[in-house]
Motif scaffolding. Structure first.
Motif, PDB file in Angstrom:
ATOM      1  N   GLY A   1      17.473  -6.841  -1.703  1.00  0.00           N
ATOM      2  CA  GLY A   1      17.041  -6.264  -2.981  1.00  0.00           C
ATOM      3  C   GLY A   1      15.673  -6.759  -3.411  1.00  0.00           C
ATOM      4  N   LEU A   2      15.433  -8.041  -3.240  1.00  0.00           N
ATOM      5  CA  LEU A   2      14.122  -8.595  -3.595  1.00  0.00           C
ATOM      6  C   LEU A   2      13.031  -8.068  -2.676  1.00  0.00           C
ATOM      7  CD1 LEU A   2      15.101 -12.289  -4.352  1.00  0.00           C
ATOM      8  CD2 LEU A   2      14.190 -10.624  -5.975  1.00  0.00           C
ATOM      9  N   THR A   3      13.360  -7.886  -1.423  1.00  0.00           N
ATOM     10  CA  THR A   3      12.372  -7.361  -0.486  1.00  0.00           C
ATOM     11  C   THR A   3      11.980  -5.938  -0.866  1.00  0.00           C
ATOM     12  OG1 THR A   3      13.240  -8.744   1.287  1.00  0.00           O
ATOM     13  CG2 THR A   3      11.925  -6.833   1.932  1.00  0.00           C
ATOM     14  N   VAL A   4      12.964  -5.103  -1.114  1.00  0.00           N
ATOM     15  CA  VAL A   4      12.671  -3.701  -1.425  1.00  0.00           C
ATOM     16  C   VAL A   4      12.099  -3.563  -2.843  1.00  0.00           C
ATOM     17  CG1 VAL A   4      13.693  -1.415  -1.734  1.00  0.00           C
ATOM     18  CG2 VAL A   4      14.396  -2.837   0.185  1.00  0.00           C
ATOM     19  N   GLY A   5      12.847  -4.033  -3.843  1.00  0.00           N
ATOM     20  CA  GLY A   5      12.416  -3.874  -5.232  1.00  0.00           C
ATOM     21  C   GLY A   5      11.154  -4.654  -5.552  1.00  0.00           C
TER      22      GLY A   5
ATOM     23  N   LEU B   1       5.399  -5.105  -6.598  1.00  0.00           N
ATOM     24  CA  LEU B   1       4.152  -5.786  -6.235  1.00  0.00           C
ATOM     25  C   LEU B   1       3.107  -4.795  -5.727  1.00  0.00           C
ATOM     26  CD1 LEU B   1       2.568  -8.421  -5.804  1.00  0.00           C
ATOM     27  CD2 LEU B   1       3.556  -8.502  -3.510  1.00  0.00           C
ATOM     28  N   THR B   2       3.530  -3.831  -4.935  1.00  0.00           N
ATOM     29  CA  THR B   2       2.593  -2.826  -4.429  1.00  0.00           C
ATOM     30  C   THR B   2       2.002  -2.015  -5.578  1.00  0.00           C
ATOM     31  OG1 THR B   2       3.825  -2.680  -2.365  1.00  0.00           O
ATOM     32  CG2 THR B   2       2.347  -0.855  -2.870  1.00  0.00           C
ATOM     33  N   TRP B   3       2.854  -1.622  -6.523  1.00  0.00           N
ATOM     34  CA  TRP B   3       2.357  -0.875  -7.682  1.00  0.00           C
ATOM     35  C   TRP B   3       1.390  -1.730  -8.491  1.00  0.00           C
ATOM     36  CZ3 TRP B   3       5.711   1.164 -12.305  1.00  0.00           C
ATOM     37  CH2 TRP B   3       4.958   2.057 -13.057  1.00  0.00           C
ATOM     38  N   PHE B   4       1.696  -3.008  -8.660  1.00  0.00           N
ATOM     39  CA  PHE B   4       0.830  -3.936  -9.385  1.00  0.00           C
ATOM     40  C   PHE B   4      -0.540  -4.027  -8.706  1.00  0.00           C
ATOM     41  CE2 PHE B   4      -0.718  -8.365  -9.631  1.00  0.00           C
ATOM     42  CZ  PHE B   4      -1.022  -8.421 -10.981  1.00  0.00           C
ATOM     43  N   MET B   5      -0.542  -4.192  -7.381  1.00  0.00           N
ATOM     44  CA  MET B   5      -1.810  -4.313  -6.658  1.00  0.00           C
ATOM     45  C   MET B   5      -2.607  -3.001  -6.714  1.00  0.00           C
ATOM     46  SD  MET B   5      -1.855  -7.409  -5.742  1.00  0.00           S
ATOM     47  CE  MET B   5      -3.033  -7.626  -4.445  1.00  0.00           C
ATOM     48  N   LEU B   6      -1.924  -1.877  -6.606  1.00  0.00           N
ATOM     49  CA  LEU B   6      -2.616  -0.592  -6.711  1.00  0.00           C
ATOM     50  C   LEU B   6      -3.178  -0.391  -8.117  1.00  0.00           C
ATOM     51  CD1 LEU B   6      -0.220   1.702  -4.658  1.00  0.00           C
ATOM     52  CD2 LEU B   6      -2.545   0.976  -4.030  1.00  0.00           C
ATOM     53  N   ALA B   7      -2.440  -0.861  -9.134  1.00  0.00           N
ATOM     54  CA  ALA B   7      -2.924  -0.751 -10.514  1.00  0.00           C
ATOM     55  C   ALA B   7      -4.174  -1.602 -10.709  1.00  0.00           C
ATOM     56  CB  ALA B   7      -1.831  -1.168 -11.495  1.00  0.00           C
ATOM     57  N   LEU B   8      -4.196  -2.777 -10.106  1.00  0.00           N
ATOM     58  CA  LEU B   8      -5.391  -3.620 -10.198  1.00  0.00           C
ATOM     59  C   LEU B   8      -6.591  -2.957  -9.538  1.00  0.00           C
ATOM     60  CD1 LEU B   8      -4.114  -7.250  -9.480  1.00  0.00           C
ATOM     61  CD2 LEU B   8      -4.970  -6.337 -11.632  1.00  0.00           C
ATOM     62  N   ALA B   9      -6.349  -2.339  -8.401  1.00  0.00           N
ATOM     63  CA  ALA B   9      -7.438  -1.710  -7.661  1.00  0.00           C
ATOM     64  C   ALA B   9      -7.812  -0.352  -8.226  1.00  0.00           C
ATOM     65  CB  ALA B   9      -7.048  -1.553  -6.190  1.00  0.00           C
TER      66      ALA B   9
END
Length: 136
Positions: free
Chosen positions: A34-38, A43-51
Motif C-alpha cells: 500500500g505504501l509503495t503504490v499509494g 510523491l509523483t504528483w507532488f514532484m510533478l506539481a513542483l515542476a
C-alpha cells in the motif's frame, strides 16, 4: 520430480491457530504494498506539481486544502496511508528485534504484535489530531 512419500507435506494454514503475530506479519506485507503504490502516486504528483509551476502547485495544494474541508474519501485515503506508514514502521521495528534473536517467546511475541497494532492506531490518531488541529 517425484515426491518422497516418507517426508511429510508442509503444513497448510488451516492447521495453524491464527494469532496476532500472524496478522501483523501479513499486515506488514500489505502495508508495504500500500505504501509503495499509494505513496509513490502521491510523491509523483507532488514532484510533478513542483515542476509544473504555479498552476500545478495550486492544484496539488488544493487537493490538500484543509481550510475548505477535505473531501471525505480523500481524507480517508490519506488517513489509511498514514496508518499504513505507522503500522509498517512499528512492524519493521518488531521484525528488527526478532532479527537480533529476541522476542520469540510466545507471550512476548503476542505482546509485541498487539503493541504494534495498537501503537499504529494511536500514532495515526495523534498525527491527524495535531495536523487537523493546526489547520483550524
Amino acid at each position: 520430480m517425484a515426491r518422497n512419500t516418507a517426508r511429510p507435506l508442509s503444513p497448510h494454514l488451516t492447521i495453524w491457530r491464527w494469532g496476532p503475530h500472524m496478522l501483523v506479519s501479513i499486515l506488514h506485507r500489505a502495508t508495504g504494498i500500500g505504501l509503495t503504490v499509494g505513496g509513490l502516486l502521491l510523491l509523483t504528483w507532488f514532484m510533478l506539481a513542483l515542476a509544473g509551476g504555479a498552476q500545478g502547485w495550486e492544484t496539488f495544494t488544493g487537493f490538500l486544502n484543509w481550510k475548505l474541508g477535505p473531501v471525505p474519501l480523500i481524507l480517508l485515503g490519506l488517513v489509511a496511508l498514514t496508518w499504513a506508514f505507522f503500522q509498517h514502521t512499528l512492524s519493521g521495528i518488531r521484525h528488527l528485534i526478532m532479527d537480533i534473536g529476541a522476542g520469540f517467546e510466545l507471550r512476548t511475541n503476542k505482546t509485541m504484535a498487539y503493541m504494534t497494532m495498537i501503537g499504529s492506531v494511536l500514532l495515526t490518531a495523534v498525527f491527524w489530531a495535531v495536523l487537523l488541529g493546526k489547520g483550524a
